[in-house]
Design a protein around this motif. Structure first.
Motif, short mmCIF file in Angstrom:
data_model
loop_
_atom_site.label_atom_id
_atom_site.label_comp_id
_atom_site.label_asym_id
_atom_site.label_seq_id
_atom_site.Cartn_x
_atom_site.Cartn_y
_atom_site.Cartn_z
N LYS A 29 0.79 -1.23 0.00
CA LYS A 29 0.00 0.00 0.00
C LYS A 29 0.83 1.28 0.00
CE LYS A 29 -3.98 -2.09 2.35
NZ LYS A 29 -4.85 -2.04 3.56
N LYS A 30 2.11 1.19 0.38
CA LYS A 30 2.89 2.42 0.51
C LYS A 30 4.24 2.32 -0.18
CE LYS A 30 0.61 3.88 4.75
NZ LYS A 30 0.72 4.13 6.20
N ALA A 31 4.61 3.43 -0.78
CA ALA A 31 5.95 3.60 -1.34
C ALA A 31 6.84 4.14 -0.22
CB ALA A 31 5.92 4.56 -2.51
N ALA A 32 8.02 3.60 -0.09
CA ALA A 32 8.91 3.98 1.01
C ALA A 32 10.20 4.59 0.46
CB ALA A 32 9.24 2.76 1.85
N ALA A 33 10.68 5.61 1.16
CA ALA A 33 11.95 6.23 0.79
C ALA A 33 12.71 6.60 2.05
CB ALA A 33 11.73 7.48 -0.06
N ALA A 34 14.03 6.51 1.98
CA ALA A 34 14.88 6.95 3.09
C ALA A 34 16.14 7.57 2.50
CB ALA A 34 15.22 5.79 4.01
N ASN A 133 -2.43 7.06 -10.25
CA ASN A 133 -3.62 6.19 -10.40
C ASN A 133 -3.43 4.82 -9.74
OD1 ASN A 133 -4.91 8.20 -11.95
ND2 ASN A 133 -3.93 7.46 -13.82
N GLY A 134 -2.84 4.82 -8.57
CA GLY A 134 -2.66 3.58 -7.83
C GLY A 134 -1.49 2.73 -8.28
N SER A 135 -0.73 3.21 -9.27
CA SER A 135 0.46 2.48 -9.71
C SER A 135 1.72 3.19 -9.21
CB SER A 135 0.50 2.37 -11.24
OG SER A 135 0.69 3.65 -11.82
N TYR A 136 2.80 2.43 -9.11
CA TYR A 136 4.03 2.97 -8.53
C TYR A 136 5.24 2.34 -9.20
CZ TYR A 136 7.77 3.10 -4.94
OH TYR A 136 8.97 3.24 -4.27
N PRO A 163 7.36 -2.52 -8.54
CA PRO A 163 8.25 -3.20 -7.60
C PRO A 163 7.50 -4.12 -6.64
CG PRO A 163 7.95 -0.89 -7.02
CD PRO A 163 7.33 -1.06 -8.36
N ALA A 164 8.17 -5.19 -6.26
CA ALA A 164 7.57 -6.19 -5.38
C ALA A 164 7.32 -5.62 -3.99
CB ALA A 164 8.46 -7.42 -5.29
N ALA A 165 6.22 -6.03 -3.39
CA ALA A 165 5.90 -5.59 -2.02
C ALA A 165 6.92 -6.17 -1.05
CB ALA A 165 4.50 -6.05 -1.65
N GLY A 166 7.27 -5.36 -0.05
CA GLY A 166 8.16 -5.83 1.01
C GLY A 166 9.63 -5.75 0.70
N GLU A 167 9.98 -5.14 -0.42
CA GLU A 167 11.40 -5.02 -0.72
C GLU A 167 11.73 -3.68 -1.35
OE1 GLU A 167 12.53 -7.17 -4.78
OE2 GLU A 167 11.65 -8.59 -3.35
N ASP A 222 1.27 6.90 0.58
CA ASP A 222 0.14 6.04 0.25
C ASP A 222 -0.02 6.01 -1.28
OD1 ASP A 222 -2.78 5.41 -0.37
OD2 ASP A 222 -2.76 5.06 1.79
N ILE A 223 0.08 4.82 -1.86
CA ILE A 223 0.05 4.69 -3.32
C ILE A 223 -1.31 5.04 -3.90
CG2 ILE A 223 0.32 3.02 -5.22
CD1 ILE A 223 2.47 1.64 -3.48
N GLU A 224 -2.38 4.86 -3.15
CA GLU A 224 -3.72 5.18 -3.65
C GLU A 224 -4.03 6.66 -3.57
OE1 GLU A 224 -6.00 3.44 -5.22
OE2 GLU A 224 -4.81 1.60 -5.21
N THR A 225 -3.68 7.29 -2.45
CA THR A 225 -4.09 8.68 -2.20
C THR A 225 -2.99 9.71 -2.40
OG1 THR A 225 -3.54 8.64 0.16
CG2 THR A 225 -5.72 7.81 -0.49
N GLY A 226 -1.72 9.28 -2.32
CA GLY A 226 -0.61 10.21 -2.43
C GLY A 226 -0.27 10.92 -1.12
N SER A 227 -1.06 10.68 -0.07
CA SER A 227 -0.75 11.27 1.23
C SER A 227 0.50 10.61 1.80
CB SER A 227 -1.92 11.09 2.19
OG SER A 227 -2.19 9.72 2.41
N TYR A 228 1.21 11.31 2.66
CA TYR A 228 2.46 10.74 3.16
C TYR A 228 2.71 11.10 4.62
CZ TYR A 228 4.23 15.46 2.17
OH TYR A 228 4.43 16.82 2.14
N GLU A 229 3.59 10.34 5.24
CA GLU A 229 4.08 10.65 6.58
C GLU A 229 5.60 10.65 6.54
OE1 GLU A 229 3.00 7.69 9.46
OE2 GLU A 229 2.95 6.09 7.97
#
Length: 237
Positions: A29-34, A133-136, A163-167, A222-229
């Motif tokens: 559900k979420k794209a992650a960056a660090a 549109n829900g794609s990443y 990209p695969a979930a969890g990696e 959030d991949i669906e809404t674009g909101s982030y934390e």
């Protein structure tokens, strides 16, 4: 490619320099960056991350101790519509301005090369995340000297569609500590990404070398809404 432990990768390397991680959470559900920075000199260590609009920038913790801002004060993260840019230098601006003119990620970086800080010639590492549109999908780039020779620039782009979930993938500026510092080699490393952003931020921060670490930024989108934390941790307080 074998999945590596980011904890072990960081704990076993006293000086990876600056690093970018991009990936997707296990729930998909979420794209992650660090992004993290480290430093060996007083000038490099005298920094903090501060929020700047939807992105962040580096800032001198003690302005009176700032000697040369040219390679240490920049905006590592900027947001352009549905794209999030993460880099280790002022090429963030180059990518932002180029993509705003409809250039591709790779095309924007054609005008840039490694940093002019011989004998290290620090690589410029960059990442771009695209959510629509829900794609990443995302891509990473490294521009580095030709095996330490500043007469040539080697350019590599790695693109990850659906990209695969969890990696995720991890790229950093230096293979390890040294004099001169040896540039990163190979494809970005495959690592695991957890669902819990707070736990991931703490894991990264606690795994970085205590003496050399400076600041850390983590964002989950959030991949669906674009909101982030967002989470920022600074050693200087």
């Amino acid at each position: 490619m074998k999945m590596l432990s980011i904890e072990e990768e960081l704990k076993n390397n006293s000086y990876p320099g600056r690093g970018i991680i991009i990936g997707k959470t296990p729930d998909g559900k979420k794209a992650a960056a660090a992004y993290f920075i480290m430093g060996r000199s007083e000038n490099s260590r005298n920094r903090i991350f501060v929020e700047d609009g939807e992105g962040i920038r580096t800032q001198a913790f003690d302005p009176s101790k700032l000697t040369d801002p040219s390679l240490i004060i920049y905006a590592p993260v900027k947001v352009l519509g549905n794209k999030t840019i993460v880099t280790n230098g002022d090429q963030t601006d180059t990518i932002y301005e180029g993509m705003d003119r409809q250039l591709t990620f790779e095309q924007t970086l054609r005008s840039r090369e490694f940093e002019p800080d011989g004998p290290n010639y620090t690589p410029r590492i960059s990442g771009i995340m695209h959510i629509e549109n829900g794609s990443y999908n995302y891509a990473m780039s490294i521009l580095k000297s030709s095996n330490g020779n500043p007469d040539g620039c080697s350019r590599y782009t790695f693109a990850y569609e659906n990209p695969a979930a969890g990696e995720g993938r991890f790229i950093h500026t230096y293979m390890c500590d040294g004099d001169p510092l040896p540039s990163f080699e190979g494809e970005p490393k495959r690592i695991g990404i957890p669902d819990d952003m707070e736990a991931f931020a703490q894991l990264l921060w606690n795994s970085l070398n205590e003496e050399n670490k400076v600041s850390l930024f983590v964002r989950y989108i959030d991949i669906e809404t674009g909101s982030y934390e967002t989470k920022i941790i600074n050693k200087n307080k």
